[in-house]
Scaffold this active site. Structure first.
Site, PDB file in Angstrom:
ATOM      1  N   TYR A   1     -37.767   5.223   5.957  1.00 44.39           N
ATOM      2  CA  TYR A   1     -38.757   4.749   5.393  1.00 44.39           C
ATOM      3  C   TYR A   1     -39.025   3.613   6.782  1.00 44.39           C
ATOM      4  O   TYR A   1     -40.027   3.250   7.492  1.00 44.39           O
ATOM      5  CB  TYR A   1     -38.769   4.153   3.957  1.00 44.39           C
ATOM      6  CG  TYR A   1     -40.178   3.740   3.760  1.00 44.39           C
ATOM      7  CD1 TYR A   1     -41.696   3.740   3.731  1.00 44.39           C
ATOM      8  CD2 TYR A   1     -39.971   2.396   3.977  1.00 44.39           C
ATOM      9  CE1 TYR A   1     -42.982   3.449   3.596  1.00 44.39           C
ATOM     10  CE2 TYR A   1     -41.266   1.041   3.121  1.00 44.39           C
ATOM     11  CZ  TYR A   1     -42.334   2.269   3.104  1.00 44.39           C
ATOM     12  OH  TYR A   1     -42.970   1.333   3.046  1.00 44.39           O
TER      13      TYR A   1
ATOM     14  N   ALA B   1     -49.262   5.657   3.028  1.00 45.80           N
ATOM     15  CA  ALA B   1     -47.944   5.987   3.615  1.00 45.80           C
ATOM     16  C   ALA B   1     -47.164   6.816   2.298  1.00 45.80           C
ATOM     17  O   ALA B   1     -47.388   6.478   1.388  1.00 45.80           O
ATOM     18  CB  ALA B   1     -46.769   4.716   3.463  1.00 45.80           C
TER      19      ALA B   1
ATOM     20  N   ARG C   1     -56.113  10.382  -0.931  1.00 44.79           N
ATOM     21  CA  ARG C   1     -56.106  12.408   0.123  1.00 44.79           C
ATOM     22  C   ARG C   1     -57.239  13.486  -0.637  1.00 44.79           C
ATOM     23  O   ARG C   1     -57.939  13.643  -0.858  1.00 44.79           O
ATOM     24  CB  ARG C   1     -54.405  12.532  -0.964  1.00 44.79           C
ATOM     25  CG  ARG C   1     -53.744  11.936   0.299  1.00 44.79           C
ATOM     26  CD  ARG C   1     -52.142  12.599  -0.013  1.00 44.79           C
ATOM     27  NE  ARG C   1     -51.975  13.457   0.116  1.00 44.79           N
ATOM     28  CZ  ARG C   1     -51.172  14.570  -0.387  1.00 44.79           C
ATOM     29  NH1 ARG C   1     -50.502  13.815  -1.024  1.00 44.79           N
ATOM     30  NH2 ARG C   1     -51.255  16.017   0.104  1.00 44.79           N
TER      31      ARG C   1
ATOM     32  N   PHE D   1     -50.764   1.571  -5.868  1.00 48.00           N
ATOM     33  CA  PHE D   1     -50.368  -0.366  -6.540  1.00 48.00           C
ATOM     34  C   PHE D   1     -51.402  -1.750  -5.827  1.00 48.00           C
ATOM     35  O   PHE D   1     -51.658  -2.101  -7.114  1.00 48.00           O
ATOM     36  CB  PHE D   1     -49.013  -0.314  -6.614  1.00 48.00           C
ATOM     37  CG  PHE D   1     -48.306  -1.158  -7.181  1.00 48.00           C
ATOM     38  CD1 PHE D   1     -49.303  -1.992  -8.741  1.00 48.00           C
ATOM     39  CD2 PHE D   1     -47.292  -2.278  -6.093  1.00 48.00           C
ATOM     40  CE1 PHE D   1     -48.610  -3.047  -9.392  1.00 48.00           C
ATOM     41  CE2 PHE D   1     -47.172  -3.200  -6.790  1.00 48.00           C
ATOM     42  CZ  PHE D   1     -47.206  -4.200  -7.894  1.00 48.00           C
TER      43      PHE D   1
END
Length: 325
Positions: free
Chosen positions: A149, A79, A41, A20
């Site tokens: 997180y 992340a 990735r 995003f």
């Protein structure tokens, strides 16, 4: 602020480039004439004139050698945010593999490759999960993360600061509040969906204050931090500079959507009790409690001001949402 880094080959590496924030950052850097390498990735970033590199799984063993060739600045966005239907014995351990070990491994290889500045996109969750009304978080507050997180991001920040001291590579940490903009998902998307459908909501009398940050404003702050001398080894909180209650946000989002907002007041205690009964305690906390952010560190040290107003950012977000219906 436009960076003055330039050249015929990429000098900046953006991780999480297909996310995003990453796609918007890469697009704006390209618009400013910058040469960018986009890491993800798998696959390629579908933006013309941006070099893409696939690096596979991000953890403490990832080999970043090819991605770091010629790079002077790294913006680390990649992340693990949460684990859907997580069956891990220790969910925090799964987050640490990417958010702590993965970040430290990349930063170590970056320092060894001669990278000058490493910009780490963290989270306001490092500060905590809520503030007292009128007492915003600051960049100098003692971190107090409460969920897995936030803990993983705090541990990553700590590791990166130590690495900066050991290697001399500059580290910049940015903790955004909730980010919204074209393409936003999760709760913000759900809010727009409710408003567009004209669903009556019992949120007409919530007098909290919450900070948000428009995608364009966050991207602008990141770009400012790419080469601003005063950004080196500092931590900045990111927000729009105008806090809204949940009720105000709904009303202004409704205006942006061009839809009448159907809100009715419900006592906070009743709203929270109802949310607990249906297993939505966390959502009720976010809707009713305050979470304010002080951006004076960025203003004072960098001369940075959010370039986009809240209403303009909401309008841009709403327009994108309506176009995709």
């Amino acid at each position: 602020m436009q960076s003055n880094i330039s050249g015929d080959s990429p000098s900046m590496l953006i991780t999480g480039a297909n996310g995003f924030i990453g796609k918007s950052l890469c697009t704006e850097l390209l618009r400013q004439g910058q040469f960018v390498r986009a890491a993800m990735r798998f696959g390629n970033l579908p933006i013309e004139n941006i070099e893409s590199v696939s690096i596979g799984v991000i953890d403490g063993e990832t080999d970043w050698t090819n991605a770091l060739l010629g790079i002077k600045v790294v913006v680390h966005l990649a992340a693990r945010v949460h684990v859907i239907k997580d069956n891990a014995v220790d969910p925090l351990d799964e987050l640490r593999k990417v958010n702590v070990d993965g970040a430290w491994n990349l930063a170590l290889q970056a320092a060894e490759a001669g990278v000058q500045r490493f910009i780490f996109i963290s989270s306001i969750k490092v500060n905590g999960d809520g503030t007292l009304l009128g007492r915003p978080y600051t960049a100098d507050d003692q971190p107090a993360p409460v969920d897995s997180y936030g803990i993983s991001k705090f541990e990553a920040e700590d590791a990166l600061r130590h690495l900066a001291e050991q290697t001399g590579m500059e580290v910049v940490i940015i903790r955004p509040s909730l980010v919204y903009g074209p393409g936003v998902k999760a709760n913000f998307y759900s809010m727009m969906h409710w408003l567009e459908k004209g669903i009556p909501l019992p949120l007409g009398a919530i007098h909290n204050k919450r900070s948000f940050v428009a995608l364009d404003n966050l991207v602008d702050l990141i770009i400012t931090c790419i080469d601003h001398p005063a950004a080196a080894n500092r931590t900045f909180l990111a927000a729009d500079g105008e806090d809204l209650s949940t009720t105000e946000l709904l009303q202004r989002m409704g205006n942006a959507l061009g839809k009448p907002v159907k809100l009715f007041p419900m006592p906070i205690w009743m709203l929270k009790a109802a949310a607990i009964l249906v297993g939505k305690r966390d959502m009720a906390q976010r809707l009713c409690n305050s979470l304010q952010v002080d951006i004076s560190e960025a203003r004072d040290l960098l001369g940075w001001q959010p370039p986009v107003s809240v209403d303009d950012a909401l309008k841009k977000t709403a327009t994108d949402f309506l176009q995709k219906l």
